[in-house]
Design a protein around this motif. Structure first.
Motif: not given
Length: 181
Positions: A154-171
């Protein structure tokens, strides 16, 4: 009267055929064969499911880890569903005197800052982060990039998802590349 009935019957048959074919498309599983962990062992099945859409055949390409060195400067993982690219994760290492160049002004809608690493941005279809790594042996910059298909979100959900994925990826990247060790 017969012509009208025949035309109505023909139109109904065409409509029903289109409706049934549309339903058969919907029945594809939501990427049921995702592995328990994907892309360098970082992401779980539930992390990536929102980006997978519908399909049957899931394939992952890329190395098992992202242990980057001065000789092995990059690692990329792709996840495909029925041959379509659905998710990408990449890590690139380079000397600190070189810079990563992004053109956020070209991204529409405009990206938001992402408070991770030295510099980060998140946008509708992905995220990027740069972090400077210093150890007793050397120093280097690490660029992490994520991208994915948001067709089924749904519109507006992707940025929060990519932010969470990036935090995990960075760690995970900081551990696997020995950033700061």
């Amino acid at each position: 009267m017969r012509v009208a009935r025949a035309a109505f019957t023909c139109a109904f048959v065409v409509f029903a055929a289109v409706a049934v074919s549309g339903c058969s498309e919907e029945k594809g599983a939501a990427a049921p064969h995702l592995p328990a962990r994907s892309c360098f062992g970082v992401f779980t099945r539930s992390d990536l499911e929102p980006l997978m859409g519908r399909g049957e055949d899931v394939k992952e390409s890329g190395p098992i880890d992202m242990r980057l060195t001065a000789e092995r400067r990059g690692a990329t993982c792709n996840v495909y569903v029925d041959g379509r690219g659905r998710f990408l994760a990449s890590a690139t290492r380079q000397p600190p005197e070189q810079s990563f160049f992004w053109h956020p002004e070209l991204i529409r809608p405009a990206p938001d800052p992402l408070p991770l690493g030295d510099k980060g941005i998140v946008f509708d279809t992905g995220a990027r982060v740069v972090v400077t790594c210093k150890s007793s042996r050397d120093a280097f910059q690490l660029e992490l990039a994520l991208g994915g298909s948001i067709d089924s979100m749904r519109a507006g959900e992707s940025r929060a998802l990519f932010s969470d994925l990036m935090k995990k990826f960075l760690d995970a990247a900081e551990q696997q590349t020995r950033c700061g060790a």
